[in-house]
Design an enzyme around this catalytic site. Sequence first.
Site, mmCIF file in Angstrom:
data_model
loop_
_atom_site.group_PDB
_atom_site.id
_atom_site.type_symbol
_atom_site.label_atom_id
_atom_site.label_comp_id
_atom_site.label_asym_id
_atom_site.label_seq_id
_atom_site.Cartn_x
_atom_site.Cartn_y
_atom_site.Cartn_z
ATOM 1 N N TYR A 172 0.830 -1.197 0.000
ATOM 2 C CA TYR A 172 0.000 0.000 0.000
ATOM 3 C C TYR A 172 0.866 1.250 0.000
ATOM 4 O O TYR A 172 2.084 1.187 0.210
ATOM 5 C CB TYR A 172 -0.962 -0.001 1.200
ATOM 6 C CG TYR A 172 -0.320 0.330 2.529
ATOM 7 C CD1 TYR A 172 0.520 -0.564 3.172
ATOM 8 C CD2 TYR A 172 -0.549 1.561 3.145
ATOM 9 C CE1 TYR A 172 1.102 -0.251 4.392
ATOM 10 C CE2 TYR A 172 0.027 1.884 4.362
ATOM 11 C CZ TYR A 172 0.855 0.969 4.986
ATOM 12 O OH TYR A 172 1.438 1.288 6.184
ATOM 13 N N ARG A 223 8.228 4.107 -4.528
ATOM 14 C CA ARG A 223 8.261 3.101 -3.443
ATOM 15 C C ARG A 223 7.255 1.984 -3.724
ATOM 16 O O ARG A 223 7.509 0.821 -3.399
ATOM 17 C CB ARG A 223 7.997 3.767 -2.088
ATOM 18 C CG ARG A 223 8.229 2.802 -0.929
ATOM 19 C CD ARG A 223 8.147 3.483 0.407
ATOM 20 N NE ARG A 223 6.859 4.091 0.623
ATOM 21 C CZ ARG A 223 6.575 4.950 1.596
ATOM 22 N NH1 ARG A 223 7.527 5.291 2.454
ATOM 23 N NH2 ARG A 223 5.383 5.458 1.725
ATOM 24 N N LYS A 241 6.519 -1.943 1.943
ATOM 25 C CA LYS A 241 5.332 -1.351 2.584
ATOM 26 C C LYS A 241 4.150 -2.314 2.416
ATOM 27 O O LYS A 241 3.241 -2.102 1.610
ATOM 28 C CB LYS A 241 5.033 0.032 1.983
ATOM 29 C CG LYS A 241 4.097 0.864 2.875
ATOM 30 C CD LYS A 241 4.151 2.314 2.474
ATOM 31 C CE LYS A 241 3.089 3.163 3.151
ATOM 32 N NZ LYS A 241 3.259 3.353 4.581
ATOM 33 N N GLU A 244 12.174 2.948 14.367
ATOM 34 C CA GLU A 244 11.273 4.015 13.893
ATOM 35 C C GLU A 244 10.019 3.991 14.748
ATOM 36 O O GLU A 244 9.917 3.218 15.700
ATOM 37 C CB GLU A 244 10.945 3.813 12.405
ATOM 38 C CG GLU A 244 10.341 2.473 12.083
ATOM 39 C CD GLU A 244 10.157 2.208 10.588
ATOM 40 O OE1 GLU A 244 10.051 3.164 9.804
ATOM 41 O OE2 GLU A 244 10.087 1.017 10.221
ATOM 42 N N LEU A 262 11.054 1.471 7.163
ATOM 43 C CA LEU A 262 10.426 1.896 5.909
ATOM 44 C C LEU A 262 11.174 3.126 5.390
ATOM 45 O O LEU A 262 11.518 4.019 6.174
ATOM 46 C CB LEU A 262 8.953 2.243 6.138
ATOM 47 C CG LEU A 262 8.232 2.518 4.818
ATOM 48 C CD1 LEU A 262 7.957 1.217 4.070
ATOM 49 C CD2 LEU A 262 6.937 3.267 5.036
HETATM 50 N N1 PLP Z 1 7.770 4.097 8.908
HETATM 51 C C1 PLP Z 1 6.662 3.338 8.947
HETATM 52 C C2 PLP Z 1 6.708 2.037 9.661
HETATM 53 C C3 PLP Z 1 5.481 3.768 8.313
HETATM 54 O O1 PLP Z 1 4.375 2.999 8.352
HETATM 55 C C4 PLP Z 1 5.485 5.031 7.666
HETATM 56 C C5 PLP Z 1 4.279 5.530 6.989
HETATM 57 O O2 PLP Z 1 3.247 4.905 6.983
HETATM 58 C C6 PLP Z 1 6.656 5.788 7.667
HETATM 59 C C7 PLP Z 1 7.791 5.296 8.284
HETATM 60 C C8 PLP Z 1 6.731 7.141 6.989
HETATM 61 O O3 PLP Z 1 6.713 7.005 5.602
HETATM 62 P P1 PLP Z 1 6.147 8.176 4.672
HETATM 63 O O4 PLP Z 1 6.906 9.398 5.053
HETATM 64 O O5 PLP Z 1 6.448 7.725 3.314
HETATM 65 O O6 PLP Z 1 4.686 8.287 4.972
#
Ligand code: PLP
Length: 281
Positions: free
Chosen positions: A30, A49, A145, A177, A201
Site C-alpha cells: 500500500y 516506493r 510497505k 522508527e 520503511l
Molecule cells: N515508517 C513506517 C513504519 C510507516 O508505516 C510510515 C508511513 O506509513 C513511515 C515510516 C513514513 O513514511 P512516509 O513518510 O512515506 O509516509
Amino acid sequence: MIYINGDYVSEKDAVVSIFDRGFLMADAVYEVTAVLDGKMVGFDGHWARLQRSLGELHLACPLTRTELLAIHRELIARNNLTHGGVYVQITRGNPGDRDYIIADMAPTIVLFTQDSPDPINDSDADKGWRVMTAPDLRWRRRDIKSVQLLYPSLVKTEAARQGFDDAWLIEDGAITEGTSNNAYIIKDGVIITRELSHDILHGVTRANLLAYAAERQMKVEIRPFTLTEAKDADEAFVTSASAYVMPVVSIDGHAIGDGKPGSHALNLRKIFIEESIKAAL
Ligand code: PLP
C-alpha cells in the site's frame, strides 16, 4: 467514493473476495499520499516506493504512473478532499481458494481517501507527541510497505490505552522508527536519523525533508541512535505522510529538552509544508 478494479463505487459496493490473498495472507502492498489543499504531496516518491514494494514481492504493477495519478486526482475530486490522504492498496489477487503456493492471478486494486485537519493549524504540532517505547517485533523486511500491520497496530493501541500518542520501536539497543513514521533526534543542532536498510520503511517524507535540510546546509548525521541518546537529545520528531513533521516532546514520560516542541523541529515542519505546497501535483 472508492476506486476498485477499474470502477468508482460507493463504500458499500466496494467488495473483495474472502479468498483474496490480501485478506488471507497479507499479500498486499500500500501507499498513503498526503493531500494538502486538494493537491498531492510527494506523489512520485510514493509511486517509486510502490514499484519497489511490488518488485520485492514479484508482483507486476497493473497501472502506469499516469493512470494511477489520474485515479488519485479523480478520487480527490469526487470526494471533495481538501486535506488528508489517498490510500492505494494492491493485493496479489484472488486465486479462488486458500493456498500457500502462489499461482498467476489478476491483482486487486483499491483506492480510497481520508480527511485530516489542515496541517498548517494542526494543534497536535503545537503540543507535540508523547511517545512510549516497545521492542521492535515486526518482520525483517520493513522496507517493503506491506499491509502486514498487526504488530504496529497492537503497539499503537497499547500506547493510546496508556495515554501516549505513539510508540518508538527498539531493536539491538537502537530506535528503529515509530509505529507508522520515521524517528529523528536533534543534538547540538545536528539532525540524527537512522540509515535506510531492511530495518525501516524508506519514508517519502524523510527523503524530501532531508533534501530540504541539505539545500539549507543543515547538519545531518545518518546513523542509529539509542534510547539513552534520545532521552538526552535537545529535540526529537517524527515524519510521515499523515503527520508531516511532528515534534516529540517526551519518551516514556521523560521530557525531551524543555518538554515543549523544539524550535528546529517546528522550523523543519514549516519548511516541509511550504516546500510541499510548492511541489504538490
Ligand atoms: N515508517 C513506517 C513504519 C510507516 O508505516 C510510515 C508511513 O506509513 C513511515 C515510516 C513514513 O513514511 P512516509 O513518510 O512515506 O509516509
